[in-house]
Motif scaffolding. Sequence first.
Motif, PDB file in Angstrom:
ATOM      1  N   TYR A 493      -5.842   8.146  10.823  1.00  0.00           N
ATOM      2  CA  TYR A 493      -6.597   7.671   9.768  1.00  0.00           C
ATOM      3  C   TYR A 493      -6.424   9.179   8.415  1.00  0.00           C
ATOM      4  O   TYR A 493      -6.608   8.586   7.421  1.00  0.00           O
ATOM      5  N   GLU A 494      -7.228  10.424   9.618  1.00  0.00           N
ATOM      6  CA  GLU A 494      -7.133  11.204   8.161  1.00  0.00           C
ATOM      7  C   GLU A 494      -6.019  11.986   7.402  1.00  0.00           C
ATOM      8  O   GLU A 494      -6.193  11.676   6.190  1.00  0.00           O
ATOM      9  N   CYS A 495      -5.115  11.073   8.591  1.00  0.00           N
ATOM     10  CA  CYS A 495      -3.830  11.257   7.521  1.00  0.00           C
ATOM     11  C   CYS A 495      -3.203  10.604   6.318  1.00  0.00           C
ATOM     12  O   CYS A 495      -2.409  10.760   5.435  1.00  0.00           O
ATOM     13  N   ALA A 496      -3.841   8.964   6.948  1.00  0.00           N
ATOM     14  CA  ALA A 496      -3.807   8.570   5.644  1.00  0.00           C
ATOM     15  C   ALA A 496      -4.263   8.653   4.518  1.00  0.00           C
ATOM     16  O   ALA A 496      -3.831   8.499   2.904  1.00  0.00           O
ATOM     17  N   LYS A 497      -5.899   9.018   4.971  1.00  0.00           N
ATOM     18  CA  LYS A 497      -6.348   9.285   3.745  1.00  0.00           C
ATOM     19  C   LYS A 497      -6.052  10.296   2.939  1.00  0.00           C
ATOM     20  O   LYS A 497      -5.721  10.089   1.160  1.00  0.00           O
ATOM     21  N   THR A 498      -5.111  11.446   3.481  1.00  0.00           N
ATOM     22  CA  THR A 498      -4.579  12.812   2.802  1.00  0.00           C
ATOM     23  C   THR A 498      -3.185  11.903   1.762  1.00  0.00           C
ATOM     24  O   THR A 498      -2.865  12.610   0.047  1.00  0.00           O
ATOM     25  N   GLN A 499      -2.643  11.378   2.233  1.00  0.00           N
ATOM     26  CA  GLN A 499      -1.597  10.214   1.332  1.00  0.00           C
ATOM     27  C   GLN A 499      -1.917   9.809   0.771  1.00  0.00           C
ATOM     28  O   GLN A 499      -1.232   9.858  -0.428  1.00  0.00           O
ATOM     29  N   LEU A 500      -3.085   9.328   0.416  1.00  0.00           N
ATOM     30  CA  LEU A 500      -3.676   8.106  -1.281  1.00  0.00           C
ATOM     31  C   LEU A 500      -3.970   9.450  -1.973  1.00  0.00           C
ATOM     32  O   LEU A 500      -3.850   9.856  -2.525  1.00  0.00           O
ATOM     33  N   GLU A 523      -0.574   2.744   2.858  1.00  0.00           N
ATOM     34  CA  GLU A 523      -1.721   1.413   3.083  1.00  0.00           C
ATOM     35  C   GLU A 523      -1.156   0.783   4.458  1.00  0.00           C
ATOM     36  O   GLU A 523      -1.850  -0.410   4.776  1.00  0.00           O
ATOM     37  N   THR A 524      -0.317   1.265   5.030  1.00  0.00           N
ATOM     38  CA  THR A 524       0.209   0.694   5.778  1.00  0.00           C
ATOM     39  C   THR A 524      -0.636   0.549   7.218  1.00  0.00           C
ATOM     40  O   THR A 524      -1.480  -0.261   7.491  1.00  0.00           O
ATOM     41  N   VAL A 525      -1.214   1.350   7.000  1.00  0.00           N
ATOM     42  CA  VAL A 525      -2.037   1.990   8.113  1.00  0.00           C
ATOM     43  C   VAL A 525      -3.533   1.639   7.737  1.00  0.00           C
ATOM     44  O   VAL A 525      -4.672   0.828   8.371  1.00  0.00           O
ATOM     45  N   PHE A 526      -3.695   1.523   6.385  1.00  0.00           N
ATOM     46  CA  PHE A 526      -5.167   0.651   5.808  1.00  0.00           C
ATOM     47  C   PHE A 526      -5.605  -0.580   6.053  1.00  0.00           C
ATOM     48  O   PHE A 526      -6.767  -1.157   6.487  1.00  0.00           O
ATOM     49  N   GLU A 527      -3.912  -1.711   5.917  1.00  0.00           N
ATOM     50  CA  GLU A 527      -4.340  -3.149   6.739  1.00  0.00           C
ATOM     51  C   GLU A 527      -4.741  -3.337   7.570  1.00  0.00           C
ATOM     52  O   GLU A 527      -5.150  -3.266   8.289  1.00  0.00           O
ATOM     53  N   ARG A 528      -3.835  -2.015   8.100  1.00  0.00           N
ATOM     54  CA  ARG A 528      -4.768  -2.093  10.393  1.00  0.00           C
ATOM     55  C   ARG A 528      -5.503  -2.204  10.872  1.00  0.00           C
ATOM     56  O   ARG A 528      -5.993  -2.413  11.586  1.00  0.00           O
ATOM     57  N   LEU A 529      -5.623  -0.782  10.028  1.00  0.00           N
ATOM     58  CA  LEU A 529      -7.526  -0.812  10.739  1.00  0.00           C
ATOM     59  C   LEU A 529      -8.693  -1.063   9.681  1.00  0.00           C
ATOM     60  O   LEU A 529      -9.439  -0.979   9.850  1.00  0.00           O
ATOM     61  N   GLU A 530      -8.123  -2.447   8.569  1.00  0.00           N
ATOM     62  CA  GLU A 530      -9.016  -2.936   7.355  1.00  0.00           C
ATOM     63  C   GLU A 530     -10.578  -2.453   7.275  1.00  0.00           C
ATOM     64  O   GLU A 530     -11.281  -2.648   6.555  1.00  0.00           O
ATOM     65  N   ALA A 531      -9.346  -1.028   6.105  1.00  0.00           N
ATOM     66  CA  ALA A 531     -10.068  -0.027   5.791  1.00  0.00           C
ATOM     67  C   ALA A 531      -9.889  -0.440   4.983  1.00  0.00           C
ATOM     68  O   ALA A 531      -9.207  -0.192   3.548  1.00  0.00           O
ATOM     69  N   GLN A 532     -10.756  -1.338   4.198  1.00  0.00           N
ATOM     70  CA  GLN A 532     -11.595  -2.292   2.959  1.00  0.00           C
ATOM     71  C   GLN A 532     -10.981  -1.549   1.803  1.00  0.00           C
ATOM     72  O   GLN A 532     -10.470  -1.562   0.367  1.00  0.00           O
ATOM     73  N   LEU A 533     -12.521  -0.117   1.835  1.00  0.00           N
ATOM     74  CA  LEU A 533     -12.400   0.600   0.710  1.00  0.00           C
ATOM     75  C   LEU A 533     -11.403   1.581  -0.508  1.00  0.00           C
ATOM     76  O   LEU A 533     -11.040   1.529  -1.455  1.00  0.00           O
ATOM     77  N   ASP A 534     -10.613   2.069   1.146  1.00  0.00           N
ATOM     78  CA  ASP A 534      -9.470   2.661   0.933  1.00  0.00           C
ATOM     79  C   ASP A 534      -7.797   1.621   0.708  1.00  0.00           C
ATOM     80  O   ASP A 534      -7.575   1.947  -0.344  1.00  0.00           O
ATOM     81  N   LEU A 535      -8.742   0.532   1.167  1.00  0.00           N
ATOM     82  CA  LEU A 535      -7.170  -0.830   0.344  1.00  0.00           C
ATOM     83  C   LEU A 535      -7.395  -0.712  -1.088  1.00  0.00           C
ATOM     84  O   LEU A 535      -6.980  -1.086  -1.723  1.00  0.00           O
ATOM     85  N   GLN A 536      -8.648  -0.995  -1.568  1.00  0.00           N
ATOM     86  CA  GLN A 536      -8.659  -1.364  -3.073  1.00  0.00           C
ATOM     87  C   GLN A 536      -8.418  -0.161  -3.522  1.00  0.00           C
ATOM     88  O   GLN A 536      -8.127   0.034  -4.539  1.00  0.00           O
ATOM     89  N   LYS A 537      -8.482   1.096  -3.399  1.00  0.00           N
ATOM     90  CA  LYS A 537      -8.007   1.673  -4.052  1.00  0.00           C
ATOM     91  C   LYS A 537      -6.678   1.978  -4.674  1.00  0.00           C
ATOM     92  O   LYS A 537      -6.359   2.539  -5.305  1.00  0.00           O
ATOM     93  N   THR A 538      -6.138   1.834  -3.305  1.00  0.00           N
ATOM     94  CA  THR A 538      -4.314   1.486  -3.311  1.00  0.00           C
ATOM     95  C   THR A 538      -3.762   0.439  -3.970  1.00  0.00           C
ATOM     96  O   THR A 538      -2.830   1.000  -5.239  1.00  0.00           O
ATOM     97  N   GLN A 539      -4.897  -0.110  -4.057  1.00  0.00           N
ATOM     98  CA  GLN A 539      -4.951  -1.903  -5.175  1.00  0.00           C
ATOM     99  C   GLN A 539      -4.989  -0.911  -6.647  1.00  0.00           C
ATOM    100  O   GLN A 539      -4.054  -0.925  -7.371  1.00  0.00           O
ATOM    101  N   PHE A 540      -5.869  -0.138  -6.343  1.00  0.00           N
ATOM    102  CA  PHE A 540      -5.921   0.371  -7.621  1.00  0.00           C
ATOM    103  C   PHE A 540      -5.194   1.515  -8.105  1.00  0.00           C
ATOM    104  O   PHE A 540      -4.094   1.017 -10.231  1.00  0.00           O
ATOM    105  N   ILE A 541      -4.301   1.848  -7.383  1.00  0.00           N
ATOM    106  CA  ILE A 541      -3.016   2.692  -7.857  1.00  0.00           C
ATOM    107  C   ILE A 541      -2.342   1.780  -7.871  1.00  0.00           C
ATOM    108  O   ILE A 541      -0.856   2.685  -8.769  1.00  0.00           O
ATOM    109  N   LYS A 542      -1.437   1.629  -7.503  1.00  0.00           N
ATOM    110  CA  LYS A 542      -0.417   0.271  -7.749  1.00  0.00           C
ATOM    111  C   LYS A 542      -0.411   0.139  -8.841  1.00  0.00           C
ATOM    112  O   LYS A 542       0.022  -0.149  -9.319  1.00  0.00           O
ATOM    113  N   LYS A 543      -1.769  -0.810  -8.903  1.00  0.00           N
ATOM    114  CA  LYS A 543      -1.404  -1.515 -10.563  1.00  0.00           C
ATOM    115  C   LYS A 543      -1.251  -0.162 -11.937  1.00  0.00           C
ATOM    116  O   LYS A 543      -0.298  -0.550 -12.598  1.00  0.00           O
ATOM    117  N   ASN A 544      -1.793   1.209 -11.337  1.00  0.00           N
ATOM    118  CA  ASN A 544      -1.805   2.547 -12.540  1.00  0.00           C
ATOM    119  C   ASN A 544      -0.129   2.588 -12.487  1.00  0.00           C
ATOM    120  O   ASN A 544       0.487   3.157 -13.499  1.00  0.00           O
TER     121      ASN A 544
END
Length: 548
Positions: A493-500, A523-544
Amino acid sequence: LVSQAHPENKDVSEIANEAELLELEEVMQVEAPDKKLYAFRHHTTHEVAYDTLLYTQRQQLHQAVAEALAEFQPDATTQIAYHAFAGEIWGLSLRYNLTAGTQAKQLHATQQSIDFFQKALKSASQLPETETVIDRQHIHLSLGELYVTTGHYDEVGEHLKTALFLARLLGDQEAEAQSCRWYARSHEQKGEYAQAITWVDRGFMALDGAKSTEEAELSLLSGLIYVRQGNFTKAIELCERSLQVGEVLNDIAIRARTFNLLGIIDLRSSSGSAIERFQESLRQYEQIGNVYGQATSHNLIANGYFAKGELSLADLHYRQSLNLFTQIGHVYNQVLVNNNLGGIALKQGRLPAALGYYQRAVRQLDQIHGSLWVFGALHLNIGNTLIHQEDLPPALKELELARSLFEQAQVRDLLPELYGLFAELYWRQNELDQAENYGVQALELARELSMSREEGHNLRIMGEIAQAKQQYEQAKAYFDQSYKLLSEAGDEYECAKTQLSLAEYFVALHQKEEAQKAIQTCETVFERLEAQLDLQKTQFIKKNLDDM
């Protein structure tokens, strides 16, 4: 049994006829026909029948039943204990309530055990002191232990003081050391580490170098205190001492507890090896049927999976642990598990649920006047949750309160996390110099205490601060170091946060391809962990990225 205890000496056939009549009149009902076992149909009928008896009649009947059971069914421990106490047969009551209390304690039926021991103590008070000194020492020590484990510290002192006095009177070194250990444990649970170590040392002095189970118990408790204070080298030495005693005595429980403490030490840097230690401990506790130990191991296994970011497995073990601790009435450890369930909710972005778990734990801890360091950890976690809610002024108050509590408790192992949260809070407030100052302190402490996971987490925060200062080369170096350490620690999880964070970094530098790679990884890690706030950030970055 009724025939044997009946005041008119009625034989079994007469009583059977009366029972049939009472059954026809729907006063009683058959519970087990083959054993001729009957019960009242209604509780009220039972109460009315009992209350019609004079006190002396009730006492005589209880005496008769207790004596009949003791003669013909001596294994009916709890029944004999009950009837002997009600019938005021003090010698029989002492013996059987003491036995019943010990059995209930072994089964972790805490409240029942306390009740039996209190009745045993009342029974002993009706007998000559010289005849009951050994039993009274056992009772007071057991009650002291039970009140410590349930967090009822106001009741602890009287019982342990008496137990210690009687142990010295009897010249029982093991019991003296045990009394010292439970004194130490009560101070440890309240975060009073200096007093706890003093009592541990007194326990070692009482043993005078003798190899015993109590030596291992004292070593483990002392080791736990040194872990709290960040002295891991000393803690490992004490674990090795405990294992040696466990091997000499072939004591499974000692080995199980030692594996748990070694796992706690391993968890600083390697969740994989920590989980292996905790699972070995669980296997050994299951082998001897130790419910409290199993609950503790489930909680620690969950901590390991939580550190790895495997939240579904962590949640499973936390709930198994909470069920067992609730079953045995251990409030202190219910606090710890509720805190840990709050950690899962926090990672998954369920912030109101996380606050609910933490606040419930604070209320429970307040009821038992619990440990300063646990209060500090809970306020630290509440502060962290409020930071995620962008509610920064209340978050700062919570973190300041946590710091004050840690200073009072002389706790160091949670300071890297605390200073890292201060750094994150000031970074979010754009007070970058203050943020960097706390980040540097967090890094220095994490390295001093060999806490590579916290070092990796704080390196990411330092990267965020450097990026906010537009020190892009330095930021990238921090992020890369963070990812390396967290990968080695097995913290997905923390690795994924650093990737974010890296994805946001690459977006800031308009490096679209690199940003897309980082987003795909996390994103794959956040989806599996159901980390909703982190997923929202990934969606925002993907839109950018789509707009770039």
